[in-house]
Design an enzyme around this catalytic site. Structure first.
Site, PDB file in Angstrom:
ATOM      1  N   ASP A 122      -5.260  59.140 -93.637  1.00  0.00           N
ATOM      2  CA  ASP A 122      -6.834  58.871 -93.242  1.00  0.00           C
ATOM      3  C   ASP A 122      -7.248  60.563 -93.716  1.00  0.00           C
ATOM      4  OD1 ASP A 122     -10.349  58.977 -92.186  1.00  0.00           O
ATOM      5  OD2 ASP A 122      -9.464  60.839 -91.372  1.00  0.00           O
ATOM      6  N   GLU A 182      -7.536  55.349 -97.799  1.00  0.00           N
ATOM      7  CA  GLU A 182      -8.817  54.646 -98.083  1.00  0.00           C
ATOM      8  C   GLU A 182      -8.699  54.147 -99.491  1.00  0.00           C
ATOM      9  OE1 GLU A 182     -11.463  56.415 -96.570  1.00  0.00           O
ATOM     10  OE2 GLU A 182     -10.116  57.691 -95.361  1.00  0.00           O
ATOM     11  N   ASP A 187      -9.755  61.155 -86.240  1.00  0.00           N
ATOM     12  CA  ASP A 187      -8.714  60.571 -87.512  1.00  0.00           C
ATOM     13  C   ASP A 187      -8.019  60.111 -87.302  1.00  0.00           C
ATOM     14  OD1 ASP A 187     -10.754  62.655 -88.406  1.00  0.00           O
ATOM     15  OD2 ASP A 187      -9.642  63.925 -88.503  1.00  0.00           O
TER      16      ASP A 187
END
Ligand SMILES: [Zn+2]
Length: 360
Positions: free
Chosen positions: A182, A266, A346
């Protein structure tokens, strides 16, 4: 490790003629060298080697001027090819296999020639081939590593260039470990294993200075000497920060690739990045983008996998039960009312990223 890259060539009519001329010259030379080896063995009982033959080329050019129209290393490669054929023949004889003696090449069996070292350069969308010209090439992908040899082949009326490249390969033992990463503003990244990756202190210090200088520049009067000076200092600092960030991205990506067989990020929204003018955000964007890029190409050459997943709701979703747990950016802990799972905000997001990658 040698990797081959093959590309289609689109030679002009004249270049085609030069290619076919070279092929024919090489074929005739090959057959001539073969004949000489056979005769030397028959008449004198001795065998010629590569050097005996390659050293004869200067003299040959005196008698056959057409040879001068072929790149000298391409000619040497012809002698090398014949030598390889002989070595393979002797190997088969030694091991008791059925050994076919090297044979004369008819026209249809000689369809390529090789520049073993120099004589070839890629220049934009062309490849410059010595004694042939600048031939149009379709580079669908840039060759990686150090280009060693270039072989021109004609097949079914189509023309190809094949580059053999020396590529350094990281030798890693296979890893079944998987990780979700992340990317964040508070920390550079947090992994699904609960590890926090920060930017190094010197980089953070430089970034802070960068922000301060940026403000100073905008406060100074446009066109003033002071402003010009400040802009110069700012530019230099920008470069320094960029280098520090690059170094750090290299280190972090190497660590990730060394440790994990599958790495999930991501998907970064590059479109939004370009639009974003907020400095703190743009600094972070640059760092993330670089980290993902470096990890991707390092993973590729090490046989690892990088997956980029849809970033929607990764921080709101409970990684344990899949329920949405709404929380503001300031809430640093994920605490799920549905299943009771509690984790760092997170880390929960990183686990979601990994799960999404595994599901895809
Ligand atoms: Zn839950």
């Amino acid at each position: 490790m040698l990797v081959a890259y093959k590309y289609r060539l689109y030679p002009t009519k004249q270049q085609k003629q030069a290619i076919h001329f070279t092929l024919e010259r090489c074929r005739l030379l090959y057959n001539r060298l073969l004949e000489e080896r056979i005769l030397a063995y028959k008449n004198e009982g001795n065998s010629l080697n590569y050097y005996d033959q390659a050293n004869s080329f200067n003299e040959r050019k005196q008698h056959i001027p057409a040879l001068k129209q072929v790149h000298s290393q391409v000619l040497q490669d012809v002698a090398k090819r014949l030598d390889k054929a002989y070595q393979a023949f002797f190997r088969r004889v030694k091991s008791g296999e059925v050994a076919g003696i090297p044979r004369f090449k008819p026209e249809q069996r000689y369809d390529s020639f090789t520049y073993p070292q120099g004589g070839h350069t890629i220049i934009g969308s062309k490849v410059r081939l010595s004694k042939i010209g600048d031939v149009k090439i379709k580079l669908h992908r840039q060759p990686q590593g150090k280009i060693k040899t270039c072989t021109i082949t004609v097949n079914n009326g189509k023309y190809y260039a094949c580059f053999s490249c020396e590529v350094e390969r990281q030798h890693l033992s296979s890893s079944s470990k998987q990780v979700g990463v992340d990317l964040g503003l508070m920390h550079l990244a947090v992994t699904s294993d609960g590890e926090t990756i920060e930017s190094p202190r010197h980089l953070r210090k430089s970034e802070k200075r960068l922000k301060r200088l940026q403000r100073e520049v905008s406060r100074k009067k446009k066109g003033s000497t002071r402003r010009k000076k400040a802009v110069r200092i700012l530019a230099r600092l920008h470069e320094k920060v960029a280098n520090q960030r690059k170094d750090h991205a290299h280190n972090v990506s190497r660590e990730l690739v060394n440790q994990y067989g599958l790495i999930a990020f991501e998907k970064l929204n590059v479109q939004n990045m370009i639009k974003n003018h907020h400095l703190a955000k743009s600094i972070a964007d640059a760092g993330w983008n670089q980290l993902v890029q470096f990890t991707t190409y390092k993973a590729e050459s090490a046989g690892r996998v990088v997956v980029q997943v849809d970033p929607r709701n990764t921080s709101q979703l409970c990684s344990n039960c899949g329920e949405i747990v709404k929380k503001a950016l300031s809430v640093r802990v994920h605490s799920c009312d549905h299943c009771g799972y509690t984790a760092d905000r997170d880390v929960n997001a990183a686990i979601n990223i990994l799960q999404r990658a595994l599901a895809s």
